[in-house]
Design an enzyme around this catalytic site. Structure first.
Site, PDB file in Angstrom:
ATOM      1  N   GLY A   1       0.865  -1.173   0.000  1.00 23.42           N
ATOM      2  CA  GLY A   1       0.000   0.000   0.000  1.00 23.42           C
ATOM      3  C   GLY A   1       0.889   1.205   0.000  1.00 23.42           C
ATOM      4  N   THR A   2       1.528   1.438   1.067  1.00 22.49           N
ATOM      5  CA  THR A   2       2.720   2.283   1.122  1.00 22.49           C
ATOM      6  C   THR A   2       2.562   3.777   1.158  1.00 22.49           C
ATOM      7  OG1 THR A   2       3.868   0.637  -0.182  1.00 22.49           O
ATOM      8  CG2 THR A   2       4.937   2.731   0.014  1.00 22.49           C
TER       9      THR A   2
END
Lengths: 250, 228
Positions: B16-17
């Protein structure tokens, strides 16, 4: 992809260098980072082409300093709307074309018309392979006294005209051009006409930002302005109190 | 009865980050969170998303974990060969363009957003953004990943030109932790990598040491419930 061994690093100058799978396994893609309208008009001394400097990522205005107008050779300028990565790739093709042409050293060089034709072939060919470059290109320039202004779309449609636009510009700018463009406009008149259209686009195109560049191509050469902002007008009485007559409306 | 919530068994690993890189006057700072998810499950809560390409160039990876890893691996492989042939350190521009060629050339197969940043003696610090599709743009700073959506407004206001190393790192840590506070796909620890003329420094900010934001509360040892 079962049974197919992906490989990378074929001869680095082949068209399949760096691809993990060679050949026609690509399919029509989706645009990710996109530029909006490009506008172009012919005027007395040459051609004016304008675009804003936005790179949108869907509805987000993700990048605000993307140069969508690039010179190619001495006589020609390309403006692009659509997927920026594909435009960057087109610039490498055009660079190679111009370099090749220069290396002939025969006293001749490609005209804007020639570059337009080359790009049309590229765009149409890739469209036929269901692997399009997702751009609409505006190509303009002056060579041997001839002012040239044309468009190529991602499906390979091409045409020339006295005034052109891509994307939203077709709906908002072209009608203004049809009304107000005339032969042999001066540089001031031409710039004002473009700025009028750019302002309307800034008001009405959600992907447009107030940071534009205008490029001027004449027999003397190409000049692309530094990015600048347009004057906007919000001072209308009706804007200050729009729901006075009908509370709750918009 | 239908089993629900098991897509995470098979869902692809996605980072996702939140990733970020900022150029400052002597080099660059790269920053990232550490959460890797498969669907809703956190497969790795301490991932390292800042990967080395060469001694002087690192890459922040976002999107599909598999795709970004393979692109980094190939980029590192090509850069290794390039450095041997060239006889000196690769430039950040070269490293970024190799990553870009991989990203653009395989655009229909890949889903990864990258930020390549590093230091070379010609351009000093530089940051290159390579979003989905394979566009390449050199910028003074860049963000990426799902968490970056929450940072546009913050950075519009907080980023200033001409920051020094301390200010830049503070900005990166603050930004990444703000994104982690709101993005479910980002979390864990904040990792930063500083690259300048003297080399590379890695820093680690554990999750419980990050500043607390709106509606977040501090840890306190368990308290006996009050008697009735």
């Amino acid at each position: 992809m079962t049974g197919k061994q992906p490989y990378v690093g074929q001869a680095l100058d082949s068209p399949h260098a760096f691809t993990l799978a060679p050949g026609p396994t690509k399919h029509t893609q989706y645009p990710y980072v996109t530029g909006t309208s490009v506008l172009g008009i012919k005027y007395k001394d040459g051609v004016l082409i304008a675009a804003d400097t936005a790179g949108s990522y869907g509805s987000t205005v993700r990048y605000k300093s993307v140069e969508r107008l690039k010179p190619c050779g001495k006589h020609c300028l390309i403006g692009a709307s659509g997927e920026i990565s594909d435009f960057q790739q087109i610039l490498t093709y055009v660079d190679k074309l111009i370099l090749n042409d220069y290396m002939w050293d025969d006293g001749n060089n490609l005209s804007p018309r020639d570059i337009h034709n080359y790009l049309t072939r590229v765009m149409y060919n890739k469209r036929n392979n269901f692997d399009p470059l997702w751009n609409t290109l505006v190509i303009g320039g002056v060579k041997n006294g001839e002012k040239y202004l044309g468009v190529v779309t991602m499906i390979g449609v091409q045409f020339e005209d006295n005034h052109v636009a891509s994307g939203f510009g077709n709906h908002l700018a072209r009608p203004i051009f049809r009304d107000e463009w005339h032969e042999n406009m001066t540089l001031e008149e031409g710039t004002q006409l473009l700025e009028k259209a750019l302002t309307v686009l800034y008001y009405r195109d959600r992907s447009a930002i107030n940071k534009v560049q205008v490029a001027n191509i004449t027999a003397e050469g190409i000049n692309i302005s530094e990015p600048y902002a347009l004057k906007t007008n919000w001072e209308y009485k009706a804007f200050k109190n729009p729901t006075a007559g009908a509370v709750g409306s918009w | 009865m239908e089993e629900f919530g098991c897509e995470w068994n098979d869902a692809p690993h996605s980072m996702g980050t939140t990733i970020m890189a900022v150029q400052y006057d002597g080099g660059v700072i790269l920053g990232a969170d550490s959460r890797t998810t498969t669907g809703v499950y956190v497969a790795n809560r301490a991932s390292d998303k800042i990967t080395e390409l060469t001694d002087n160039v690192y890459i922040c990876r976002s999107g599909s974990a598999a795709d970004s890893q393979i692109v980094s691996d190939y980029a590192r492989y090509f850069l290794n060969q390039h450095t041997i042939q060239l006889g000196r350190d690769a430039t950040v521009k070269t490293a970024a363009n190799i990553a870009r060629e991989l990203s653009y050339g395989n655009k229909s197969f890949l889903e990864c957003g990258l930020i390549v940043a590093g230091w070379d003696k010609y351009e000093k610090g530089s940051v290159y953004s390579i979003p989905l599709g394979g566009t390449i743009l050199r910028l003074p700073f860049s963000t990426g990943g799902s968490g970056s959506s929450y940072l546009y407004g913050f950075l519009d206001q907080a980023w200033k030109e001409g920051m020094n190393k301390e200010e830049a790192e503070e900005l990166v840590v603050k930004a990444v932790s703000l994104a982690m506070a709101r993005d479910g796909s980002s979390g864990g620890v904040v990792r930063t990598v500083i690259i300048d003329s003297s080399g590379v420094t890695r820093n680690f900010y554990p999750g419980d040491k990050l500043p607390l934001y709106y509606e977040e509360i501090p840890y306190r040892p368990t308290v006996e419930p009050m008697s009735a």
